[in-house]
Design a protein around this motif. Structure first.
Motif, PDB file in Angstrom:
ATOM      1  N   SER A  84      41.528  26.248  32.430  1.00 41.42           N
ATOM      2  CA  SER A  84      40.620  25.384  31.683  1.00 41.42           C
ATOM      3  C   SER A  84      39.387  25.086  32.530  1.00 41.42           C
ATOM      4  O   SER A  84      38.486  24.377  32.087  1.00 41.42           O
ATOM      5  CB  SER A  84      41.317  24.082  31.302  1.00 41.42           C
ATOM      6  OG  SER A  84      41.744  23.395  32.454  1.00 41.42           O
ATOM      7  N   GLU A  85      39.331  25.632  33.720  1.00 40.80           N
ATOM      8  CA  GLU A  85      38.216  25.394  34.630  1.00 40.80           C
ATOM      9  C   GLU A  85      37.121  26.439  34.425  1.00 40.80           C
ATOM     10  O   GLU A  85      37.390  27.633  34.449  1.00 40.80           O
ATOM     11  CB  GLU A  85      38.705  25.444  36.071  1.00 40.80           C
ATOM     12  CG  GLU A  85      39.722  24.359  36.393  1.00 40.80           C
ATOM     13  CD  GLU A  85      40.281  24.463  37.794  1.00 40.80           C
ATOM     14  OE1 GLU A  85      39.688  25.160  38.635  1.00 40.80           O
ATOM     15  OE2 GLU A  85      41.334  23.852  38.030  1.00 40.80           O
ATOM     16  N   ALA A  86      35.914  25.978  34.223  1.00 37.23           N
ATOM     17  CA  ALA A  86      34.779  26.887  34.066  1.00 37.23           C
ATOM     18  C   ALA A  86      34.476  27.549  35.409  1.00 37.23           C
ATOM     19  O   ALA A  86      34.769  27.012  36.467  1.00 37.23           O
ATOM     20  CB  ALA A  86      33.562  26.105  33.582  1.00 37.23           C
ATOM     21  N   GLY A  87      33.908  28.717  35.349  1.00 31.93           N
ATOM     22  CA  GLY A  87      33.461  29.371  36.569  1.00 31.93           C
ATOM     23  C   GLY A  87      34.521  30.152  37.318  1.00 31.93           C
ATOM     24  O   GLY A  87      34.306  30.504  38.468  1.00 31.93           O
ATOM     25  N   GLN A  88      35.650  30.429  36.707  1.00 33.82           N
ATOM     26  CA  GLN A  88      36.692  31.184  37.412  1.00 33.82           C
ATOM     27  C   GLN A  88      36.612  32.690  37.179  1.00 33.82           C
ATOM     28  O   GLN A  88      37.337  33.438  37.806  1.00 33.82           O
ATOM     29  CB  GLN A  88      38.080  30.694  37.010  1.00 33.82           C
ATOM     30  CG  GLN A  88      38.495  29.421  37.673  1.00 33.82           C
ATOM     31  CD  GLN A  88      39.979  29.431  37.990  1.00 33.82           C
ATOM     32  OE1 GLN A  88      40.783  29.988  37.261  1.00 33.82           O
ATOM     33  NE2 GLN A  88      40.334  28.831  39.092  1.00 33.82           N
ATOM     34  N   ALA A  89      35.741  33.134  36.291  1.00 25.11           N
ATOM     35  CA  ALA A  89      35.690  34.549  35.938  1.00 25.11           C
ATOM     36  C   ALA A  89      35.481  35.450  37.152  1.00 25.11           C
ATOM     37  O   ALA A  89      36.136  36.481  37.287  1.00 25.11           O
ATOM     38  CB  ALA A  89      34.614  34.798  34.892  1.00 25.11           C
ATOM     39  N   GLU A  90      34.571  35.072  38.038  1.00 27.99           N
ATOM     40  CA  GLU A  90      34.296  35.912  39.214  1.00 27.99           C
ATOM     41  C   GLU A  90      35.502  35.978  40.140  1.00 27.99           C
ATOM     42  O   GLU A  90      35.875  37.052  40.618  1.00 27.99           O
ATOM     43  CB  GLU A  90      33.079  35.386  39.971  1.00 27.99           C
ATOM     44  CG  GLU A  90      32.686  36.289  41.120  1.00 27.99           C
ATOM     45  CD  GLU A  90      31.436  35.812  41.830  1.00 27.99           C
ATOM     46  OE1 GLU A  90      31.298  36.168  43.010  1.00 27.99           O
ATOM     47  OE2 GLU A  90      30.612  35.107  41.221  1.00 27.99           O
ATOM     48  N   ALA A  91      36.137  34.843  40.394  1.00 29.52           N
ATOM     49  CA  ALA A  91      37.319  34.820  41.263  1.00 29.52           C
ATOM     50  C   ALA A  91      38.452  35.635  40.659  1.00 29.52           C
ATOM     51  O   ALA A  91      39.159  36.358  41.364  1.00 29.52           O
ATOM     52  CB  ALA A  91      37.780  33.387  41.508  1.00 29.52           C
ATOM     53  N   VAL A  92      38.615  35.541  39.347  1.00 29.07           N
ATOM     54  CA  VAL A  92      39.667  36.281  38.652  1.00 29.07           C
ATOM     55  C   VAL A  92      39.404  37.779  38.749  1.00 29.07           C
ATOM     56  O   VAL A  92      40.301  38.565  39.045  1.00 29.07           O
ATOM     57  CB  VAL A  92      39.752  35.818  37.177  1.00 29.07           C
ATOM     58  CG1 VAL A  92      40.576  36.771  36.346  1.00 29.07           C
ATOM     59  CG2 VAL A  92      40.317  34.412  37.119  1.00 29.07           C
ATOM     60  N   ALA A  93      38.176  38.186  38.514  1.00 26.74           N
ATOM     61  CA  ALA A  93      37.829  39.606  38.592  1.00 26.74           C
ATOM     62  C   ALA A  93      37.999  40.144  40.011  1.00 26.74           C
ATOM     63  O   ALA A  93      38.536  41.239  40.209  1.00 26.74           O
ATOM     64  CB  ALA A  93      36.392  39.818  38.114  1.00 26.74           C
ATOM     65  N   THR A  94      37.592  39.370  40.992  1.00 28.65           N
ATOM     66  CA  THR A  94      37.721  39.784  42.390  1.00 28.65           C
ATOM     67  C   THR A  94      39.182  39.924  42.786  1.00 28.65           C
ATOM     68  O   THR A  94      39.536  40.815  43.554  1.00 28.65           O
ATOM     69  CB  THR A  94      37.015  38.768  43.316  1.00 28.65           C
ATOM     70  OG1 THR A  94      35.647  38.697  42.936  1.00 28.65           O
ATOM     71  CG2 THR A  94      37.115  39.177  44.770  1.00 28.65           C
TER      72      THR A  94
END
Length: 131
Positions: A84-94
């Motif tokens: 539910s936290e915004a801004g996790q897309a980059e960390a998830v992809a990495t």
């Protein structure tokens, strides 16, 4: 459709149990883990097709994803992170997660996503590794 076998990791026991029950009602076999360490250990010995992990306030889910991708036994798993936290897309992809779903999300939506993705995953795997 064959039964999908997966692992659900969430530090919140109540939330984990509720989501696991919902996925089971939708025909999935679910193994539960309360920590990333426990999830990683269980994944090494199971015949899993997918992992669902809650990454809210827990960097353990990102670390679990990295560890699963680094292990030959689990490198090709479908890994779905929930947040539910915004801004996790980059960390998830990495970290190598297959997909990120925004919370709140229902067990029905998670199950539908997994069932939709699993047949496609078999086509993307060569010598045990995702292409």
């Amino acid at each position: 459709m064959p039964i999908a076998v997966g692992l659900l990791m969430d530090h919140d026991a109540h939330g984990r149990q509720a989501l696991a029950a919902g996925l089971r009602r939708r025909g999935m076999q679910i193994i539960e883990a309360g920590t990333a360490t426990e999830a990683f250990e269980l994944a090494q010995f199971g015949r899993l097709q997918f992992v669902v992990a809650n990454s809210d306030r827990h960097p353990d889910a990102i670390n679990l994803c990295r560890d699963l991708r680094a292990s030959t036994a689990t490198a090709a798993l479908f890994i779905l992170l929930l947040s539910s936290e915004a801004g996790q897309a980059e960390a998830v992809a990495t970290a190598g997660a297959t997909m990120l779903m925004a919370k709140p999300v229902s067990a029905e939506a998670i199950a539908a996503t997994i069932h939709r993705m699993l047949p496609n995953l078999a086509n993307d795997i060569v010598d045990g590794h995702r292409l």
